[in-house]
Design an enzyme around this catalytic site. Structure first.
Site, PDB file in Angstrom:
ATOM      1  N   TYR A  19      24.698  36.582  15.672  1.00 40.90           N
ATOM      2  CA  TYR A  19      25.512  37.649  15.044  1.00 40.90           C
ATOM      3  C   TYR A  19      25.634  38.827  16.016  1.00 40.90           C
ATOM      4  O   TYR A  19      26.679  39.477  16.108  1.00 40.90           O
ATOM      5  CB  TYR A  19      24.902  38.213  13.746  1.00 40.90           C
TER       6      TYR A  19
ATOM      7  N   GLU B 174      21.940  37.380   2.700  1.00 39.26           N
ATOM      8  CA  GLU B 174      22.295  38.485   3.600  1.00 39.26           C
ATOM      9  C   GLU B 174      23.395  39.385   3.039  1.00 39.26           C
ATOM     10  O   GLU B 174      23.602  40.486   3.533  1.00 39.26           O
ATOM     11  CB  GLU B 174      22.754  37.935   4.951  1.00 39.26           C
TER      12      GLU B 174
ATOM     13  N   ARG C 276      10.153  38.491   3.836  1.00 35.23           N
ATOM     14  CA  ARG C 276      11.172  37.560   3.354  1.00 35.23           C
ATOM     15  C   ARG C 276      10.540  36.694   2.262  1.00 35.23           C
ATOM     16  O   ARG C 276       9.344  36.459   2.269  1.00 35.23           O
ATOM     17  CB  ARG C 276      11.654  36.634   4.491  1.00 35.23           C
TER      18      ARG C 276
ATOM     19  N   ASN D  90      16.156  32.482   2.621  1.00 33.03           N
ATOM     20  CA  ASN D  90      15.253  31.945   3.652  1.00 33.03           C
ATOM     21  C   ASN D  90      14.676  30.570   3.319  1.00 33.03           C
ATOM     22  O   ASN D  90      13.459  30.398   3.204  1.00 33.03           O
ATOM     23  CB  ASN D  90      14.143  32.955   3.973  1.00 33.03           C
TER      24      ASN D  90
ATOM     25  N   ARG E 269      13.276  41.546   0.895  1.00 35.56           N
ATOM     26  CA  ARG E 269      14.385  40.777   0.308  1.00 35.56           C
ATOM     27  C   ARG E 269      13.820  39.777  -0.695  1.00 35.56           C
ATOM     28  O   ARG E 269      13.344  38.706  -0.331  1.00 35.56           O
ATOM     29  CB  ARG E 269      15.127  40.046   1.434  1.00 35.56           C
TER      30      ARG E 269
ATOM     31  N   GLN F 154       8.275  43.852   7.901  1.00 32.10           N
ATOM     32  CA  GLN F 154       9.372  43.412   7.026  1.00 32.10           C
ATOM     33  C   GLN F 154       9.012  42.072   6.379  1.00 32.10           C
ATOM     34  O   GLN F 154       8.289  41.285   6.973  1.00 32.10           O
ATOM     35  CB  GLN F 154      10.695  43.319   7.808  1.00 32.10           C
TER      36      GLN F 154
HETATM   37  C1  UGA Z   1      18.487  34.868   7.891  1.00 32.86           C
HETATM   38  C2  UGA Z   1      19.782  34.449   8.532  1.00 32.86           C
HETATM   39  O1  UGA Z   1      20.731  35.459   8.529  1.00 32.86           O
HETATM   40  C3  UGA Z   1      20.384  33.278   7.822  1.00 32.86           C
HETATM   41  O2  UGA Z   1      19.746  32.133   8.309  1.00 32.86           O
HETATM   42  C4  UGA Z   1      20.301  33.224   6.335  1.00 32.86           C
HETATM   43  O3  UGA Z   1      21.536  33.345   5.700  1.00 32.86           O
HETATM   44  C5  UGA Z   1      19.352  34.171   5.707  1.00 32.86           C
HETATM   45  O4  UGA Z   1      18.441  34.841   6.518  1.00 32.86           O
HETATM   46  C6  UGA Z   1      18.559  33.439   4.638  1.00 32.86           C
HETATM   47  O5  UGA Z   1      18.249  32.256   4.787  1.00 32.86           O
HETATM   48  O6  UGA Z   1      18.192  34.045   3.656  1.00 32.86           O
HETATM   49  P1  UGA Z   1      16.730  36.692   8.583  1.00 32.86           P
HETATM   50  O7  UGA Z   1      15.783  36.370   7.499  1.00 32.86           O
HETATM   51  O8  UGA Z   1      16.773  38.124   9.004  1.00 32.86           O
HETATM   52  O9  UGA Z   1      18.196  36.229   8.237  1.00 32.86           O
HETATM   53  O10 UGA Z   1      16.461  35.796   9.888  1.00 32.86           O
HETATM   54  P2  UGA Z   1      15.211  35.344  10.740  1.00 32.86           P
HETATM   55  O11 UGA Z   1      15.738  35.098  12.109  1.00 32.86           O
HETATM   56  O12 UGA Z   1      14.529  34.199  10.093  1.00 32.86           O
HETATM   57  O13 UGA Z   1      14.272  36.637  10.823  1.00 32.86           O
HETATM   58  C7  UGA Z   1      13.386  37.029   9.820  1.00 32.86           C
HETATM   59  C8  UGA Z   1      12.604  38.219  10.295  1.00 32.86           C
HETATM   60  O14 UGA Z   1      11.738  37.836  11.365  1.00 32.86           O
HETATM   61  C9  UGA Z   1      13.435  39.379  10.833  1.00 32.86           C
HETATM   62  O15 UGA Z   1      12.909  40.574  10.340  1.00 32.86           O
HETATM   63  C10 UGA Z   1      13.263  39.320  12.347  1.00 32.86           C
HETATM   64  O16 UGA Z   1      13.358  40.569  12.966  1.00 32.86           O
HETATM   65  C11 UGA Z   1      11.849  38.747  12.458  1.00 32.86           C
HETATM   66  N1  UGA Z   1      11.568  37.988  13.714  1.00 32.86           N
HETATM   67  C12 UGA Z   1      12.378  36.976  14.122  1.00 32.86           C
HETATM   68  C13 UGA Z   1      10.431  38.314  14.442  1.00 32.86           C
HETATM   69  O17 UGA Z   1       9.654  39.244  14.092  1.00 32.86           O
HETATM   70  N2  UGA Z   1      10.165  37.604  15.582  1.00 32.86           N
HETATM   71  C14 UGA Z   1      10.949  36.587  16.018  1.00 32.86           C
HETATM   72  O18 UGA Z   1      10.630  35.966  17.066  1.00 32.86           O
HETATM   73  C15 UGA Z   1      12.096  36.268  15.264  1.00 32.86           C
END
Ligand code: UGA
Length: 334
Positions: free
Chosen positions: A83, A119, A220, A177, A299, A218
């Site tokens: 993104y 999201e 999830r 997630n 979330r 943060q």
């Molecule tokens: C995801 C994606 O946008 C989509 O796959 C999906 O629509 C949605 O969530 C969902 O399934 O609900 P997000 O949860 O932010 O968004 O994506 P991740 O890449 O899994 O990251 C989760 C969290 O981990 C974020 O806060 C990110 O900053 C953190 N993170 C990620 C780390 O701390 N370290 C990393 O190496 C990667």
């Protein structure tokens, strides 16, 4: 019941194919760029697969939309790193390509089951995000992280408008997630183009440092793919839920990313009979993703709609979900 699944080889697609192929009441037609995750279903008598790009095979898609009862368009880029790095690719695929499909569904007055996303709620401050009352809160336009959320939100709105005009029937579902085997490939995770679960597992398998963005405070709500697919099958099977939107997530599995890292290390050490020797490091959002990123701090879904109309609730414990995901990637390591 005839069902068209676009993106059948992807994370949700291949698990859905696996589930639906086991029952003879569905006739499935499917397309994807590749088929490595669904090879074993290709000879099923109720499954027809065509390898192809949804942007090229327009005639095949329009023909099958006309032919099928239900259309499930699962093709999308769903990784935050993309993104931020390539927002136009996200817009082209997630919005433009899917809009064409929605328009054909309306032209032939069919039923669409559309993957919206958790999201869309963005940085909403509600304790539990609700499909009908929560505000959708996105950051400024130069924060391109929100292009995925905005693309999905506008498609949700377009589908609802077509539905209100009587041109199609629809359900929107919002995965929170979802995790499990085949979430992302390890190659994607290596490039940072995976979700946090697979990136962390890639780090464990390769003794690389785990990076906690902003310290990982943060959180999830992680949801097992099997729970997600059961909800999706519930939507497919119901014919009296036109116009309903469903959060599909597990509010009981809301944990911080830091906690996720700790659990993953612990379980990896046990399941792999190896010891993770990497370090946990902290980076800012800007250092990790660049300036176009903005995070969601909490979330948690409200899942009362799904409980009420689908008679569904998530059953898989986070620990079981994590174990089966690690075990899958231990076998895949390269
Ligand atoms: C995801 C994606 O946008 C989509 O796959 C999906 O629509 C949605 O969530 C969902 O399934 O609900 P997000 O949860 O932010 O968004 O994506 P991740 O890449 O899994 O990251 C989760 C969290 O981990 C974020 O806060 C990110 O900053 C953190 N993170 C990620 C780390 O701390 N370290 C990393 O190496 C990667």
């Amino acid at each position: 019941m005839t069902i068209l699944i676009l993106g059948a080889n992807g994370f949700i697609g291949n698990s859905l194919v696996e589930k639906l192929c086991k029952e003879s009441k569905y006739d499935l037609y499917a397309m994807d760029l590749s088929s490595n995750n669904i090879e074993e279903y290709k000879d099923h008598s109720n499954f027809t697969f065509v390898e192809g790009d949804i942007n090229i095979n327009s005639e095949w898609i329009e023909y099958h939309i006309k032919k099928c009862d239900i259309i499930i368009p699962l093709v999308a880029i769903a990784t935050p790193n993309i993104y931020v790095k390539d927002p136009l690719r996200v817009f082209n695929l997630d919005f433009e390509s899917n809009l064409k499909i929605v328009k054909w569904v309306a032209k032939y007055n069919k039923r669409i089951i559309f993957p919206s996303t958790s999201e869309v709620y963005g940085m909403c401050s509600d304790e539990n995000f609700n499909e009908y009352s929560s505000n959708l809160v996105l950051g400024p336009v130069h924060k391109s992280r929100w292009i995925y959320s905005a693309s999905k939100q506008l498609l949700d709105r377009v589908i609802i408008a077509y539905g209100e005009r009587g041109d199609l029937s629809y359900n929107l579902f919002r995965p929170f997630n979802w995790i499990g085997p085949r979430l992302d490939t390890l190659e994607q995770a290596q490039l940072g183009n995976g979700r946090v679960m697979t990136i962390f597992i890639y780090n464990l398998l390769n003794q690389k440092d785990i990076i906690l963005v902003d310290g990982g405070k943060q959180s999830r709500s992680f949801t097992d793919i099997d729970d997600g697919i059961n909800a999706l099958v519930g939507i497919i099977d119901k014919n009296d839920i036109n116009g309903k939107i469903f959060n599909i997530g597990n509010p009981k599995n809301s944990i911080s990313i830091k906690k996720l890292a700790t659990i993953l290390i612990e379980r990896y050490n046990i399941l792999s009979q190896n010891r993770y020797s990497g370090k946990i490091k902290i980076k800012t959002q800007n250092e990790f993703y660049g300036n176009g990123y903005e995070d969601i701090s909490v979330r948690v879904p409200d899942i009362n709609e799904a409980k009420k109309h689908l008679d569904w609730e998530p059953k898989v414990k986070l620990s079981d979900s994590i174990d089966k995901t690690i075990e899958y990637y231990l076998k895949q390591r390269f």
